[in-house]
Design a protein around this motif. Sequence first.
Motif, PDB file in Angstrom:
ATOM      1  N   GLU A  59       0.853  -1.189   0.000  1.00 29.09           N
ATOM      2  CA  GLU A  59       0.000   0.000   0.000  1.00 29.09           C
ATOM      3  C   GLU A  59       0.890   1.241   0.000  1.00 29.09           C
ATOM      4  N   ALA A  60       0.547   2.192  -0.869  1.00 30.09           N
ATOM      5  CA  ALA A  60       1.276   3.462  -0.939  1.00 30.09           C
ATOM      6  C   ALA A  60       0.706   4.417   0.109  1.00 30.09           C
ATOM      7  N   LEU A  61       1.584   4.955   0.963  1.00 32.98           N
ATOM      8  CA  LEU A  61       1.153   5.880   2.026  1.00 32.98           C
ATOM      9  C   LEU A  61       1.983   7.162   1.919  1.00 32.98           C
ATOM     10  N   VAL A  62       1.312   8.268   1.681  1.00 32.44           N
ATOM     11  CA  VAL A  62       2.027   9.507   1.387  1.00 32.44           C
ATOM     12  C   VAL A  62       2.494  10.206   2.669  1.00 32.44           C
ATOM     13  N   ARG A  63       3.631  10.871   2.626  1.00 34.05           N
ATOM     14  CA  ARG A  63       4.173  11.673   3.724  1.00 34.05           C
ATOM     15  C   ARG A  63       4.658  13.003   3.180  1.00 34.05           C
ATOM     16  N   TRP A  64       4.750  13.974   4.063  1.00 36.98           N
ATOM     17  CA  TRP A  64       5.220  15.309   3.679  1.00 36.98           C
ATOM     18  C   TRP A  64       6.473  15.630   4.480  1.00 36.98           C
ATOM     19  N   PRO A  74      -0.022  11.548   6.883  1.00 34.75           N
ATOM     20  CA  PRO A  74      -1.180  11.972   6.071  1.00 34.75           C
ATOM     21  C   PRO A  74      -2.349  12.524   6.891  1.00 34.75           C
ATOM     22  N   ASP A  75      -2.500  12.048   8.129  1.00 33.12           N
ATOM     23  CA  ASP A  75      -3.614  12.561   8.931  1.00 33.12           C
ATOM     24  C   ASP A  75      -3.478  14.063   9.192  1.00 33.12           C
ATOM     25  N   ARG A  76      -2.234  14.560   9.114  1.00 33.24           N
ATOM     26  CA  ARG A  76      -2.009  15.991   9.349  1.00 33.24           C
ATOM     27  C   ARG A  76      -2.374  16.849   8.145  1.00 33.24           C
ATOM     28  N   LEU A  86      -6.589  20.487  -3.322  1.00 33.03           N
ATOM     29  CA  LEU A  86      -5.245  20.108  -3.764  1.00 33.03           C
ATOM     30  C   LEU A  86      -5.076  18.589  -3.785  1.00 33.03           C
ATOM     31  N   ILE A  87      -5.986  17.897  -3.127  1.00 29.31           N
ATOM     32  CA  ILE A  87      -5.921  16.433  -3.104  1.00 29.31           C
ATOM     33  C   ILE A  87      -5.976  15.866  -4.531  1.00 29.31           C
ATOM     34  N   VAL A  88      -6.593  16.607  -5.456  1.00 31.37           N
ATOM     35  CA  VAL A  88      -6.686  16.070  -6.821  1.00 31.37           C
ATOM     36  C   VAL A  88      -5.301  15.965  -7.476  1.00 31.37           C
ATOM     37  N   TRP A  93      -0.446  12.607  -8.331  1.00 32.21           N
ATOM     38  CA  TRP A  93       0.997  12.394  -8.194  1.00 32.21           C
ATOM     39  C   TRP A  93       1.280  11.078  -7.467  1.00 32.21           C
ATOM     40  N   VAL A  94       0.545  10.831  -6.380  1.00 31.28           N
ATOM     41  CA  VAL A  94       0.735   9.583  -5.610  1.00 31.28           C
ATOM     42  C   VAL A  94       0.459   8.380  -6.517  1.00 31.28           C
ATOM     43  N   LEU A  95      -0.625   8.461  -7.285  1.00 33.79           N
ATOM     44  CA  LEU A  95      -0.992   7.354  -8.169  1.00 33.79           C
ATOM     45  C   LEU A  95       0.110   7.103  -9.202  1.00 33.79           C
ATOM     46  N   LEU A 151      -7.569   0.286  -5.826  1.00 39.16           N
ATOM     47  CA  LEU A 151      -7.865   1.609  -5.283  1.00 39.16           C
ATOM     48  C   LEU A 151      -8.664   1.435  -4.001  1.00 39.16           C
ATOM     49  N   GLU A 152      -8.202   2.067  -2.923  1.00 35.96           N
ATOM     50  CA  GLU A 152      -8.864   1.936  -1.624  1.00 35.96           C
ATOM     51  C   GLU A 152      -9.743   3.153  -1.357  1.00 35.96           C
ATOM     52  N   VAL A 153     -10.996   2.876  -1.078  1.00 30.81           N
ATOM     53  CA  VAL A 153     -11.959   3.926  -0.784  1.00 30.81           C
ATOM     54  C   VAL A 153     -12.549   3.612   0.577  1.00 30.81           C
ATOM     55  N   ASP A 182     -11.993   0.430   2.415  1.00 24.11           N
ATOM     56  CA  ASP A 182     -11.004   0.635   3.470  1.00 24.11           C
ATOM     57  C   ASP A 182     -11.702   0.907   4.805  1.00 24.11           C
ATOM     58  N   ASP A 183     -11.029   0.587   5.893  1.00 24.46           N
ATOM     59  CA  ASP A 183     -11.555   0.823   7.242  1.00 24.46           C
ATOM     60  C   ASP A 183     -12.940   0.222   7.404  1.00 24.46           C
ATOM     61  N   PHE A 184     -13.134  -0.942   6.824  1.00 19.78           N
ATOM     62  CA  PHE A 184     -14.461  -1.555   6.851  1.00 19.78           C
ATOM     63  C   PHE A 184     -14.854  -1.952   8.278  1.00 19.78           C
ATOM     64  N   ASP A 205     -11.140  -2.976   9.416  1.00 20.76           N
ATOM     65  CA  ASP A 205     -10.484  -1.926  10.173  1.00 20.76           C
ATOM     66  C   ASP A 205      -9.625  -2.476  11.310  1.00 20.76           C
ATOM     67  N   ARG A 206      -8.628  -1.684  11.656  1.00 24.35           N
ATOM     68  CA  ARG A 206      -7.688  -2.051  12.716  1.00 24.35           C
ATOM     69  C   ARG A 206      -8.364  -2.325  14.056  1.00 24.35           C
ATOM     70  N   SER A 207      -9.519  -1.719  14.293  1.00 25.80           N
ATOM     71  CA  SER A 207     -10.187  -1.944  15.580  1.00 25.80           C
ATOM     72  C   SER A 207     -10.530  -3.429  15.787  1.00 25.80           C
ATOM     73  N   VAL A 241      -6.819  -7.691   6.354  1.00 26.17           N
ATOM     74  CA  VAL A 241      -6.882  -7.104   7.693  1.00 26.17           C
ATOM     75  C   VAL A 241      -5.746  -6.115   7.872  1.00 26.17           C
ATOM     76  N   GLU A 242      -6.049  -4.980   8.483  1.00 24.29           N
ATOM     77  CA  GLU A 242      -4.994  -3.998   8.717  1.00 24.29           C
ATOM     78  C   GLU A 242      -4.597  -3.983  10.182  1.00 24.29           C
ATOM     79  N   GLY A 243      -3.398  -3.487  10.434  1.00 23.20           N
ATOM     80  CA  GLY A 243      -2.973  -3.274  11.820  1.00 23.20           C
ATOM     81  C   GLY A 243      -2.577  -4.532  12.567  1.00 23.20           C
ATOM     82  N   VAL A 244      -2.087  -5.549  11.847  1.00 26.32           N
ATOM     83  CA  VAL A 244      -1.626  -6.764  12.529  1.00 26.32           C
ATOM     84  C   VAL A 244      -0.263  -6.492  13.173  1.00 26.32           C
ATOM     85  N   GLU A 245      -0.223  -6.571  14.494  1.00 23.16           N
ATOM     86  CA  GLU A 245       1.014  -6.221  15.203  1.00 23.16           C
ATOM     87  C   GLU A 245       1.707  -7.406  15.856  1.00 23.16           C
ATOM     88  N   THR A 246       0.984  -8.522  16.020  1.00 23.00           N
ATOM     89  CA  THR A 246       1.608  -9.690  16.664  1.00 23.00           C
ATOM     90  C   THR A 246       1.340 -10.972  15.869  1.00 23.00           C
TER      91      THR A 246
HETATM   92  P1  C2E Z   1      -5.267   3.662   5.846  1.00 25.08           P
HETATM   93  O1  C2E Z   1      -5.428   3.655   4.378  1.00 25.08           O
HETATM   94  O2  C2E Z   1      -6.248   2.887   6.647  1.00 25.08           O
HETATM   95  O3  C2E Z   1      -3.770   3.153   6.086  1.00 25.08           O
HETATM   96  C1  C2E Z   1      -3.374   2.366   7.163  1.00 25.08           C
HETATM   97  C2  C2E Z   1      -2.723   3.184   8.262  1.00 25.08           C
HETATM   98  O4  C2E Z   1      -2.410   2.319   9.337  1.00 25.08           O
HETATM   99  C3  C2E Z   1      -1.402   3.830   7.847  1.00 25.08           C
HETATM  100  O5  C2E Z   1      -1.280   5.054   8.572  1.00 25.08           O
HETATM  101  C4  C2E Z   1      -0.386   2.816   8.352  1.00 25.08           C
HETATM  102  O6  C2E Z   1       0.899   3.380   8.562  1.00 25.08           O
HETATM  103  C5  C2E Z   1      -1.028   2.408   9.657  1.00 25.08           C
HETATM  104  N1  C2E Z   1      -0.590   1.073  10.081  1.00 25.08           N
HETATM  105  C6  C2E Z   1      -0.193   0.035   9.323  1.00 25.08           C
HETATM  106  N2  C2E Z   1       0.086  -1.044  10.061  1.00 25.08           N
HETATM  107  C7  C2E Z   1      -0.139  -0.710  11.352  1.00 25.08           C
HETATM  108  C8  C2E Z   1      -0.017  -1.425  12.614  1.00 25.08           C
HETATM  109  O7  C2E Z   1       0.325  -2.597  12.677  1.00 25.08           O
HETATM  110  N3  C2E Z   1      -0.342  -0.728  13.727  1.00 25.08           N
HETATM  111  C9  C2E Z   1      -0.752   0.563  13.690  1.00 25.08           C
HETATM  112  N4  C2E Z   1      -1.020   1.162  14.856  1.00 25.08           N
HETATM  113  N5  C2E Z   1      -0.863   1.268  12.534  1.00 25.08           N
HETATM  114  C10 C2E Z   1      -0.566   0.633  11.380  1.00 25.08           C
HETATM  115  P2  C2E Z   1      -0.784   6.390   7.849  1.00 25.08           P
HETATM  116  O8  C2E Z   1       0.340   6.084   6.909  1.00 25.08           O
HETATM  117  O9  C2E Z   1      -0.567   7.396   8.920  1.00 25.08           O
HETATM  118  O10 C2E Z   1      -2.028   6.790   6.967  1.00 25.08           O
HETATM  119  C11 C2E Z   1      -3.222   7.217   7.581  1.00 25.08           C
HETATM  120  C12 C2E Z   1      -4.323   7.367   6.577  1.00 25.08           C
HETATM  121  O11 C2E Z   1      -4.051   8.436   5.664  1.00 25.08           O
HETATM  122  C13 C2E Z   1      -4.530   6.154   5.682  1.00 25.08           C
HETATM  123  O12 C2E Z   1      -5.267   5.181   6.395  1.00 25.08           O
HETATM  124  C14 C2E Z   1      -5.269   6.748   4.515  1.00 25.08           C
HETATM  125  O13 C2E Z   1      -6.647   6.855   4.809  1.00 25.08           O
HETATM  126  C15 C2E Z   1      -4.685   8.145   4.448  1.00 25.08           C
HETATM  127  N6  C2E Z   1      -3.705   8.212   3.331  1.00 25.08           N
HETATM  128  C16 C2E Z   1      -2.424   7.817   3.290  1.00 25.08           C
HETATM  129  N7  C2E Z   1      -1.871   8.035   2.072  1.00 25.08           N
HETATM  130  C17 C2E Z   1      -2.857   8.596   1.310  1.00 25.08           C
HETATM  131  C18 C2E Z   1      -2.935   9.059  -0.047  1.00 25.08           C
HETATM  132  O14 C2E Z   1      -1.985   8.976  -0.840  1.00 25.08           O
HETATM  133  N8  C2E Z   1      -4.123   9.581  -0.461  1.00 25.08           N
HETATM  134  C19 C2E Z   1      -5.210   9.656   0.375  1.00 25.08           C
HETATM  135  N9  C2E Z   1      -6.340  10.185  -0.105  1.00 25.08           N
HETATM  136  N10 C2E Z   1      -5.179   9.234   1.646  1.00 25.08           N
HETATM  137  C20 C2E Z   1      -4.023   8.710   2.116  1.00 25.08           C
END
Ligand code: C2E
Length: 284
Positions: A59-64, A74-76, A86-88, A93-95, A151-153, A182-184, A205-207, A241-246
Amino acid sequence: RAKAAGGNRFEFADAEADERAITRHGLTHALPAALERGEFFIEYQPLVHLGDGSVHGAEALVRWSHPQHGVLGPDRFIPLAEHTGLIVPLGRWVLQESVRQARFWQEKHADGGPLRINVNLSPTQLHHPGLVADTVEVLERAGLSPGALCLEVTESALIGADEGLLKPLRQLAEMGIDIALDDFGTGYSNLANLRRLPVSVLKLDRSFTQSMQRLPADPVDIKIVEGIVSLAHSLELAVTVEGVETGAQAEQLRELGCDTAQGWYYARPGAPDMIHSLVLMDAV
Ligand code: C2E
Ligand code: MG
Ligand code: MG
Ligand code: MG
């Protein structure tokens, strides 16, 4: 009001809120230049098959990388970029960047199976009329097959979605692109509604994952996950499943029939090279 309540605590809280608002304001204004200057970067987090632990994709996760505030998650800033539109261009760009990266991995591991890339879409992007055309163009330019893109929505973005909103998603799905919810489980959506949505993956969802952290897990949570998995599979949806830590969580979720997983137990989000090394490890 705060003074009448008799505490500095309230004034302090106000000051903190003011500062947050100022920062938000500053960040919002800095966004367009940041995109032009190339201050954004992408981290990739692997998705693995729960069956054998092999890499399924990332999964691609954007940072600044902000010149004053350091690396921001990204939450910030995603909500700010959503708000200003600007998200467009940022999302495009992320894509583009992550699709190009996925193609690069595939070329490096021609025999390693089709490595896939997941990219998040926010509601404003869904509403943007250029979504389908932009996505097609990005895939074509990189030479990545649509089947390698997911694509995750978020579930909440699709609650109450009308045909107008679903149409572009349907078009993308017809091209072979996977759409993941996403976050189902957090959005209280009507489960019967799932049939109407052009989705092929549920991302629990991680919950839910969190409640599997201590074993034995809460029997009610187990029943809920079991129910979701069986419903998903009967609708031919895959479950991630997201958020698997153990390892215990992973084992429990595997037993419950989940297909793929993502989380710190496997790897934190990291540089593209990390995915490359993980795939190489699979190969040996
Ligand atoms: P998301 O899509 O649900 O991404 C999963 C988030 O959970 C990511 O946070 C990831 O770093 C975090 N995570 C992964 N594994 C674990 C774990 O084992 N434990 C815990 N506690 N956390 C874990 P991140 O990177 O801070 O991203 C947060 C949210 O920001 C994402 O949630 C997504 O909704 C959004 N996001 C990130 N990149 C993009 C993007 O390029 N475009 C858009 N529109 N949203 C984005
Ligand atoms: Mg996501
Ligand atoms: Mg998620
Ligand atoms: Mg989540």
